[in-house]
Design a protein around this motif. Structure first.
Motif, PDB file in Angstrom:
ATOM      1  N   SER A  30       0.812  -1.221   0.000  1.00  0.00           N
ATOM      2  CA  SER A  30       0.000   0.000   0.000  1.00  0.00           C
ATOM      3  C   SER A  30       0.843   1.267   0.000  1.00  0.00           C
ATOM      4  O   SER A  30       0.308   2.361  -0.170  1.00  0.00           O
ATOM      5  CB  SER A  30      -0.940   0.007   1.206  1.00  0.00           C
ATOM      6  N   SER A  31       2.142   1.151   0.184  1.00  0.00           N
ATOM      7  CA  SER A  31       3.009   2.318   0.154  1.00  0.00           C
ATOM      8  C   SER A  31       3.328   2.775  -1.259  1.00  0.00           C
ATOM      9  O   SER A  31       3.901   3.861  -1.454  1.00  0.00           O
ATOM     10  CB  SER A  31       4.327   2.018   0.871  1.00  0.00           C
ATOM     11  N   TRP A  53      -1.553   4.815  -4.674  1.00  0.00           N
ATOM     12  CA  TRP A  53      -1.470   3.857  -3.580  1.00  0.00           C
ATOM     13  C   TRP A  53      -2.823   3.604  -2.923  1.00  0.00           C
ATOM     14  O   TRP A  53      -3.091   2.505  -2.440  1.00  0.00           O
ATOM     15  CB  TRP A  53      -0.470   4.352  -2.526  1.00  0.00           C
ATOM     16  N   ASN A  54      -3.693   4.604  -2.929  1.00  0.00           N
ATOM     17  CA  ASN A  54      -4.981   4.473  -2.243  1.00  0.00           C
ATOM     18  C   ASN A  54      -6.144   4.328  -3.214  1.00  0.00           C
ATOM     19  O   ASN A  54      -7.299   4.510  -2.820  1.00  0.00           O
ATOM     20  CB  ASN A  54      -5.212   5.687  -1.347  1.00  0.00           C
ATOM     21  N   SER A  55      -5.849   4.027  -4.484  1.00  0.00           N
ATOM     22  CA  SER A  55      -6.877   3.883  -5.528  1.00  0.00           C
ATOM     23  C   SER A  55      -7.613   5.195  -5.790  1.00  0.00           C
ATOM     24  O   SER A  55      -8.686   5.190  -6.398  1.00  0.00           O
ATOM     25  CB  SER A  55      -7.901   2.799  -5.153  1.00  0.00           C
ATOM     26  N   GLY A  56      -7.043   6.308  -5.345  1.00  0.00           N
ATOM     27  CA  GLY A  56      -7.712   7.578  -5.526  1.00  0.00           C
ATOM     28  C   GLY A  56      -7.685   8.082  -6.946  1.00  0.00           C
ATOM     29  O   GLY A  56      -8.515   8.912  -7.333  1.00  0.00           O
ATOM     30  N   ASN A  74      -5.423  -3.496  -1.256  1.00  0.00           N
ATOM     31  CA  ASN A  74      -4.238  -3.414  -0.401  1.00  0.00           C
ATOM     32  C   ASN A  74      -4.281  -4.417   0.749  1.00  0.00           C
ATOM     33  O   ASN A  74      -3.239  -4.848   1.233  1.00  0.00           O
ATOM     34  CB  ASN A  74      -4.074  -2.002   0.139  1.00  0.00           C
TER      35      ASN A  74
END
Length: 122
Positions: A30-31, A53-56, A74
């Motif tokens: 996830s990093s 990393w955050n699917s943003g 993640n």
């Protein structure tokens, strides 16, 4: 250090679908931003798409927009490339890669999987 292992490639007819998976082993997946690239015989490695990393945020090269979708889980340390409406020109070895920077350039990605072959027949 992150080890990436792709799976899910294969032979499919034009118009078909495949889902590639990219399993991450090692440091926290996830990093990292995750990118997908492909390389056809005799051609340079080509950017397919990437996800933060955050699917943003996701970004795709024009030739796959509307047909391919990148996602990640993640909690499972796994990323995915869903490929629909496949065309013969999508035939290539597909690679996933991880980077601390979200981008399109292969040199920006520090970690790479071994690649998985996708062949689309006409």
């Amino acid at each position: 250090q992150v080890q990436l292992v792709e799976s899910g490639g294969g032979l499919v007819q034009a118009g078909g679908s495949l889902r590639l998976s990219c399993a991450a082993i090692g440091r926290t997946f996830s990093s990292y931003a995750m990118g997908w690239f492909r390389q056809a015989p005799g051609k340079e490695r080509e950017f397919v798409g990437a996800i933060t990393w955050n699917s943003g945020s996701t970004y795709y090269t024009d030739s796959v927009k509307g047909r391919f979708t990148i996602s990640r889980d993640n909690a499972k340390n796994t990323g995915y490339l869903q490929m629909n409406s496949l065309k013969p020109e999508d035939t290539a070895v597909y690679y996933c890669a991880a980077s601390t920077v979200y981008g399109m350039t292969p040199s920006g990605y520090a970690y790479w999987g071994q690649g998985t072959q996708v062949t689309v027949s006409s």
